[in-house]
Design an enzyme around this catalytic site. Structure first.
Site, PDB file in Angstrom:
ATOM      1  N   ASP A 353       0.973  -0.887   0.340  1.00 40.99           N
ATOM      2  CA  ASP A 353      -0.316   0.503   0.374  1.00 40.99           C
ATOM      3  C   ASP A 353       1.087   1.564   0.309  1.00 40.99           C
ATOM      4  OD1 ASP A 353      -2.518   1.347   0.684  1.00 40.99           O
ATOM      5  OD2 ASP A 353      -1.356   1.814   2.086  1.00 40.99           O
ATOM      6  N   GLU A 389       1.280  -0.698  -5.024  1.00 42.69           N
ATOM      7  CA  GLU A 389       0.918   0.788  -5.464  1.00 42.69           C
ATOM      8  C   GLU A 389       1.997   1.815  -5.856  1.00 42.69           C
ATOM      9  OE1 GLU A 389      -3.486   2.315  -3.730  1.00 42.69           O
ATOM     10  OE2 GLU A 389      -1.910   2.398  -2.272  1.00 42.69           O
TER      11      GLU A 389
END
Length: 732
Positions: A353, A389
């Site tokens: 993330d 990401e």
């Protein structure tokens, strides 16, 4: 009166960090470079009341350690760390706060929000001096406790599937949300790790055709106080406070054991397990956040503090803080955590993330930073699937295409381009050509392959596929933030009616658009990622930020319908095509020229004349159609034995315009072959008559508005269709 454990207290060792049981006792080791003293507290497993405490007298290389004989797995514990409380200098020690061990393998109990959990006297948040006065109230009664575990587990003959990247199909799901309403599961297993391990669930994955299950965060996380007070939760779980312990909310009794059982069952079915991990920030927030673990152990070592104003935190994540990847012990924490999940929990990869936050050296994002250097040389971590990401919320944080070799990336440009093209926006054709063929403009420059691109159209964050074609605007009032949260730039289109519609015309167009988007995603070069439920028409009622909705807004609705079943079967068909034909999952980029002595190019871009796309068509912003001739004899790939791979030829036709187009078949096959329709998204079900038709070179195919057609090379029949416009008669 506190009870002491029996047996001699030993100095223990500084490594490994955490609480490690060796069969005779437990070694405790905690890193803190600035602490003046560390206190270990033991608690009763049933009452969570303190039973003993020990000051750690041994201190080696900034690690505090002790060995307690006769302690056993199941023992609850926590730390109190002593030192100066000087927030203006970045020091926030407060021994009145019980702290979670950063290396705890298991955590028992839930946090109960109380003012004592904050290191300062809670008051008016607008007070500029608020966090400068220490809170002396004991937080232990309200804190979850770290727990000693026995890591033993019978993995039997567990073998990791080790699926090649180019053959991977990712299915992103939430552990609870996927199984909570599944009528095929016993109620006591719904919403759990063991629920995902059940044969009926695994059968669904296999029937659909995915190869990897990507779990939204399962590291132990907290529900934010402001959400709890509004009756909501941090459902997605992007609020970690520990990077080793699987969250017990998804377990019946033993989260560690049950997580392993889940992985074992998925592996036995040939399915990989990928974890969404949140190493960029923690649940402790900014200078007004709670004290739960890292902040009280060594605030300045664990977090990025503002240069010259260490009272405040650098926030590249939008959550209040950012972990400090420039310090060796924080890097060690992350690497130890990754290796633990690989070696002890047998997971197959990670999706990071806000990965740009991990790569920041000083301020700028540095793709050659220490984080990447360490991973690249690690013989364990470097061998699993690594997905970034590739953005954060800081300046220069959008880094799609800039991560190093060995990494794949969520391709946000793919998502935006495909959405925009099928929405009918002008001038998207040129970029679409790159996105369909693996995004060579983003990944080829540094030697990466098409599978560096994780292609997705939806994810947990944003509209579902059904909502993407049903809503122009977000509808997030249920989140309690006056519809101010969530992205406003959705590139969605409601087909003329916002939300639920009774119009047959609107609903037919929505079904077609869902097929268009799915066909594009699953037949593009690169690695497709499906969001759980998209193949079944799951809706969130227009909520594009359902992070706090632990209810039917977010849960997979398993109630069937004809539309849901048809969409599922279409996705099945697409994934079977992708799996069977290597031309749709190549390891190399298309070259656009003849390969291996073949006279045919590996790919030819077609205009509606059936000839190569003209420059005029490419450059015209109104051009919203294109054809691709994929030449199966011109593949660059070889199989596992080194033999050249070949495939049949395919033609893909795309038309995002509101008008039908007469599209001529290419003339590159000669007279011995023709084309047959595999599917045409213009129809809910194409007729046998259409499937049996054959099209010669020059035959005109009626490419209907907003449709995707796949045709396959087929031998010529004696009564082949002549080169003329063919009326397509399709059964209802």
């Amino acid at each position: 009166m506190l009870k002491r454990t029996t047996g001699k207290i030993l100095p223990g060792k500084p490594y490994p960090l955490g609480a490690n049981w060796d069969g005779n006792g437990v070694n405790f080791a905690l890193f803190s470079q600035a602490a003046q003293q560390v206190e270990l507290c033991l608690f009763d497993a049933k009452t969570h009341k303190i039973t003993a405490n020990y000051f750690l007298t041994e201190h080696t290389d900034q690690v505090w350690h002790i060995y307690l004989p006769n302690l056993k797995p199941g023992q609850l514990y926590g730390y109190r760390v002593h030192g100066p409380y000087k927030p203006e200098k970045g020091l926030r020690f407060n021994p009145n706060k019980l702290l979670i061990d950063p290396y705890a393998r298991s955590i028992a109990g839930e946090l109960k929000w109380h003012d004592s959990i904050f290191p300062y006297q809670v008051g008016d948040p607008s007070d500029p001096q608020l966090d400068l006065v220490a809170n002396t109230e004991d937080s232990a009664p309200y804190m979850p406790k770290s727990q000693v575990i026995d890591s033993g587990f019978d993995w039997a003959d567990d073998i990791k599937p080790d699926i090649d990247w180019h053959k991977t199909v990712i299915y992103e799901l939430h552990v609870k949300g996927f199984t909570q309403l599944n009528p095929l599961l016993p109620k006591h297993l719904r919403g759990t790790y063991l629920g995902l391990a059940q044969p009926q669930v695994i059968e669904y994955f296999k029937k659909l055709g995915v190869t990897a299950i990507e779990l939204l965060p399962v590291h132990y996380f907290l529900n934010d106080r402001h959400l709890v007070e509004r009756g909501l939760t941090n459902y997605w779980g992007y609020n970690s406070i520990n990077y080793f312990a699987p969250d017990p909310r998804y377990a019946k009794q033993d989260a560690v054991k049950e997580f392993k059982q889940m992985v074992q069952a998925l592996h036995a079915a040939g399915l990989e397990v990928i974890l969404d991990v949140v190493y960029n920030h923690t649940a402790e927030g900014n200078h007004l956040g709670p004290m739960l673990s890292f902040k009280g152990i060594d605030n300045a070592a664990y977090y990025r503090l503002v240069d010259g104003m260490p009272r405040y935190y650098m926030d590249y994540t939008g959550t209040g803080n950012t972990l400090n990847m420039m310090t060796p012990k924080v890097l060690q924490l992350v690497m130890d955590s990754l290796r633990y999940w690989i070696e002890e929990m047998h997971v197959d990869g990670f999706r990071f993330d806000l990965a740009s936050a991990l790569a920041r050296e000083l301020h700028d994002v540095d793709k050659l930073g220490a984080f990447f250097d360490i991973i690249h040389q690690d013989p364990v971590i470097s061998q699993v699937k690594l997905i970034a990401e590739p953005w954060d919320v800081g300046e220069g944080g959008y880094q799609v295409g800039n991560f190093p070799v060995g990494w794949t990336e969520w391709n946000g440009k793919y998502r935006d381009c495909v959405r925009s093209f099928w929405k009918g926006d002008d001038g998207k054709l040129g970029e679409l050509a790159y996105r369909l063929t693996g995004s060579s403009d983003l990944y080829q420059h540094n030697g990466r392959r098409p599978y560096a691109s994780i292609n997705f159209i939806t994810a947990h964050d944003g509209f579902t596929l059904h909502d993407l074609v049903s809503y122009n605007d977000k509808h997030n009032l249920a989140n309690g933030e006056n519809n101010q949260d969530g992205d406003n730039h959705n590139l969605s289109w409601n087909m003329g009616k916002e939300g639920i519609s009774r119009s047959d015309k609107v609903n037919a167009l929505r079904r077609k658009q869902k097929r268009n988007l799915m066909a594009t995603l699953l037949l593009s070069q690169g690695v497709p990622m499906l969001t759980a439920g998209d193949e079944y028409g799951r809706s969130q009622q227009g909520n594009n930020n359902a992070y706090c909705q632990d209810n039917e807004i977010s849960w997979f609705n398993w109630r069937s319908s004809q539309d849901k079943q048809h969409l599922f079967e279409f996705c099945q068909q697409l994934l079977k095509i992708r799996d069977k034909h290597p031309i749709f999952h190549q390891r190399h980029f298309f070259q656009g020229h003849a390969v291996r002595g073949s006279e045919a190019k590996d790919i030819t871009w077609l205009g509606k004349s059936g000839e190569e796309m003209s420059d005029e068509e490419w450059q015209n912003p109104d051009t919203k159609y294109v054809g691709l001739h994929l030449h199966g004899q011109a593949l660059k790939d070889v199989d596992e034995k080194g033999q050249p791979l070949t495939d049949t030829d395919f033609v893909i036709l795309l038309n995002a315009d509101h008008k039908d187009i007469k599209f001529a078949m290419p003339n590159s096959l000669g007279n011995d072959y023709s084309w047959r329709v595999v599917f045409d998204t213009a129809y809910d079900n194409i007729s046998r008559k259409l499937k049996n038709m054959r099209y010669h070179a020059g035959s005109l195919y009626l490419l209907q508005s907003r449709s995707f057609v796949l045709l396959e090379k087929a031998p010529v029949r004696k009564k082949a269709i002549k080169p003329r416009l063919l009326p397509l008669v399709v059964a209802d």
